[in-house]
Design an enzyme around this catalytic site. Sequence first.
Site, PDB file in Angstrom:
ATOM      1  N   ALA A   1      -3.055   4.793   3.921  1.00 55.19           N
ATOM      2  CA  ALA A   1      -2.902   4.958   5.381  1.00 55.19           C
ATOM      3  C   ALA A   1      -1.496   5.042   5.460  1.00 55.19           C
ATOM      4  O   ALA A   1      -1.084   5.930   6.636  1.00 55.19           O
ATOM      5  CB  ALA A   1      -3.525   3.635   5.885  1.00 55.19           C
ATOM      6  N   ASP A   2      -0.664   4.370   5.169  1.00 54.93           N
ATOM      7  CA  ASP A   2       0.676   4.328   5.440  1.00 54.93           C
ATOM      8  C   ASP A   2       1.449   5.723   5.314  1.00 54.93           C
ATOM      9  O   ASP A   2       1.956   6.513   5.910  1.00 54.93           O
ATOM     10  CB  ASP A   2       1.673   3.428   4.914  1.00 54.93           C
ATOM     11  CG  ASP A   2       1.642   2.009   5.477  1.00 54.93           C
ATOM     12  OD1 ASP A   2       1.280   1.958   6.794  1.00 54.93           O
ATOM     13  OD2 ASP A   2       1.777   0.948   4.841  1.00 54.93           O
ATOM     14  N   HIS A   3       1.125   6.110   4.039  1.00 56.79           N
ATOM     15  CA  HIS A   3       1.625   7.649   3.658  1.00 56.79           C
ATOM     16  C   HIS A   3       0.952   8.658   4.294  1.00 56.79           C
ATOM     17  O   HIS A   3       1.741   9.747   4.807  1.00 56.79           O
ATOM     18  CB  HIS A   3       1.543   7.732   2.145  1.00 56.79           C
ATOM     19  CG  HIS A   3       2.519   6.785   1.406  1.00 56.79           C
ATOM     20  ND1 HIS A   3       2.298   5.362   1.051  1.00 56.79           N
ATOM     21  CD2 HIS A   3       3.932   6.857   0.910  1.00 56.79           C
ATOM     22  CE1 HIS A   3       3.203   4.953   0.352  1.00 56.79           C
ATOM     23  NE2 HIS A   3       4.069   5.700   0.252  1.00 56.79           N
TER      24      HIS A   3
END
Length: 295
Positions: A180-182
């Site tokens: 999700a972050d990347h």
Amino acid sequence: MNTADHMPLQGVRVLDCTWATGGPYGTLLLAMLGAEVIKVESPPQVTGVSTRQMLFPAYSHEGEDAHFLTYNRNKKSIVIDLRSPEGRDVFYDLVKKSDVVFDNFRPGVMDRLGLGYETLRKVNPRVICTSLSGFGATGPDREKPAFDVIIEASSGVTSLLQGLLPEGVPPPSYPGVSWADHAGGMAAAFATVAALFGRRNTGKGRKIDIAMQDVLLSMMGYVLTGTANFEDFSDPLPSMLWGTFKTRDGHIVLCGHRDGMWRNLARALGREDWLEDTRYETISGRQKHGEELRR
């Protein structure tokens, strides 16, 4: 042609008001494209939080956290107390000379600090304000904080990890990398570059709102489309020669679902007889008999 003088975003200045992983990864991508990224850090004695917090004390370089160094390389840094009038004045001066303000706070935080888009556009009408958050600035969950594992679960990604998890760990489970972050950071960087391109025509900046949940839902692709439109939908790939398989000396990954790939795979495995078997002539046939093929 990869020198700083020829990078695509050379001459673009980004004020990086991010922390944790998703936001810093997005601004890192901009820095890697040649932008001048200035990380705006708050004095930890004022906020109680430091973007340089040691998440992995056992894995540091000369006292610098491995996590921070990974996502904040290629950046400059300045410490500003954004909660003070003097600090905001310094920030406004930087905004006048910058192209992008990038944050990954919960929606409304930048507004409460007096640093929201409607305020900053008066300082610099060309500024682009990019915000990355878990659930976006609209919708019923907009106020909720969200780290990557929460978004991966709420989007359904953690339930689709067959063949990707360590042996004996069934889904749903944390994927091991903060998808999700990347993915969110990458989408926010892409949107920022698109806005910079669009500004050439309008001369004006804009507000960008990226929700990590939206990004992961879009990455669900045909699985989401099929689930939404067919009551009996089941992803066909796991039933075919696709994914990870255990062998005597480790694991291999096979991709034998399309016709040409299927023929090459059968030959590589020394099973040309499969090519003469009418059960396996078509994709639908190989799906129907997928369990025996996998065995």
